[in-house]
Design a protein around this motif. Sequence first.
Motif, PDB file in Angstrom:
ATOM      1  N   UNK A   1       0.841  -1.187   0.000  1.00 48.53           N
ATOM      2  CA  UNK A   1       0.000   0.000   0.000  1.00 48.53           C
ATOM      3  C   UNK A   1       0.885   1.249   0.000  1.00 48.53           C
ATOM      4  N   UNK A   2       0.702   2.149  -0.955  1.00 48.92           N
ATOM      5  CA  UNK A   2       1.539   3.360  -1.002  1.00 48.92           C
ATOM      6  C   UNK A   2       1.387   4.208   0.253  1.00 48.92           C
ATOM      7  N   UNK A   3       2.443   4.920   0.612  1.00 47.39           N
ATOM      8  CA  UNK A   3       2.421   5.758   1.812  1.00 47.39           C
ATOM      9  C   UNK A   3       1.285   6.774   1.770  1.00 47.39           C
ATOM     10  N   UNK A   4       1.009   7.329   0.588  1.00 48.06           N
ATOM     11  CA  UNK A   4      -0.046   8.344   0.486  1.00 48.06           C
ATOM     12  C   UNK A   4      -1.409   7.758   0.854  1.00 48.06           C
ATOM     13  N   UNK A   5      -1.572   6.449   0.679  1.00 44.54           N
ATOM     14  CA  UNK A   5      -2.824   5.805   1.057  1.00 44.54           C
ATOM     15  C   UNK A   5      -2.819   5.467   2.542  1.00 44.54           C
TER      16      UNK A   5
END
Length: 532
Positions: free
Chosen positions: A386-390
């Motif tokens: 999961x990307x950090x922005x998510x």
Amino acid sequence: MNKRLHWLYAIIAIGGLVYTSCSKDDPVSDGESRQSGQNIQTARDILAKSDRVTIIKDTIDKDGSKVTYFYFNQPLDHKNPEAGSFKQYCAFHYRHPDSVTILHTQGYSISERKYFSQPDISKIFGGNYLEVEHRYYKRSEIGNSGEDYKTPSYWNLNTAAQSTADLHDIVTAMKTTKAFNGKWISTGISKNGILTTLYAYYYPNEVDVYVPFCAPFCTEAESSGIGQYVTKQCAKGTEAQEKSWEALKNYLSDGDLQEEVAVLYKAEFADNAKVQKYSTKSITRLMAYRFMKTMFQKFAYHPIDEWADVIPTSASSAKKYYLFASLGKNNFNKRLKELRKLYEIEKEDEYYDYEDDTYDDYEDFEDDDDYWDEEESAAEESEQVVPSKVLDIIYSIQASKELGYFLYDWQWLLDDEYITENDVKTFNRWQTIIRYNTNYETTYDGGKLMKNVLSFVQNNRNDKKCRMLFVYGADDPWTGAAILDPAADDPYVKKHTVTKGVHNWQLNNPHYYGASDKNYIISTVRTMLKSN
């Protein structure tokens, strides 16, 4: 050395080992006998019994014990199993079938370091350990988060009912293996502690004792209790409380100090062209918000005696103010050392391990067209799904749907005209911007879930459904949304507030828990285990 002495030393050594192994707070050593001749299985043996498990790898805890990571196949929607599935990431340590099993209800991601680290309550009871990563986070991704996270329907399954059903399925599968004869404890801190309580609410008595640490229950979209607790209750009656808020007033009333701080702010972000165009008024607003946010973090994560000696006064330099206002969750040790150098203070922190501690709480931040976001998410880890922005928004979306949240308390500054109504609107927008982002179209339940959970806890004395111990810190801001005090003689629900306590569950660290606090918690849990 003669043979008698050899034998004597051998007997003493064996006796010491026996004493050590039997002194842990484990029902095995509290009088329950181990099954003679029973083959002790490994974690891998037990996990292999479920066709929903995929074993990933083994690692080593700091004490040398083995911890196994695995995926557990879960339905996306427990009410509609045909809707698809996802892989939920878990960690498992197995000691003995008669040991206590600690279920760590992780409300975030399972963090991985060189060595795995079990919470102190697990180390104290010396038992088996199971940690479950929350759905949507890190390796427990739902669908394709990087592409779908701005689609409102993507978040429909980010609910308490679904996440506790995940726990129910895993615990049920583990118990089905017949490898667990001992008692079970469900526990977690902060949002993890909320999940522990939600697990009790949806699945009462599925485990023997529920022990939430520092769990807040916000019954409004922006509860006032936490913000007011920060300004009025944290460190109440101490010089540190008075000096801290006086420092903010001094800054907001001193134009020369604001000018000097603005220079320091621009120097910190010298490579950002947008920041260089900020007016002193804009930076003053940013720094006031930063001060409030880092005060929350200082109270939450650090005992007051760690930072009380570096609080600026009206005679302090702009540098001292700037560093103190920036002394929060991130780079705490670095900033503190800089401040102590300015104050010519020599002090060692005897108990606090800055590198080993972790903070899981949702981080609000400035994100406005008129301001640069000074705390962008860290670069995405190469192995992270999961990307950090998510990851940064998962909690805030669930908060905007059913968990609720809070606003900082600005009223006292507004009343004395240190700030304006427009300032307050800006501060509130910064704190809520993710929760009300139109990309996600979340609808708040009006506090229904949290009110029902609190009612469940209050009525549990009569319903006799669960044994629960809630632990809070007196100086922790999140205690502003604690459960109400149960009756002193209530055997089912207990609440313990640690004097000068913070947002922490390191029971073995005397910097956070005194001997009486630790002994009370351990003895209460042990009594509850024996009562079930």
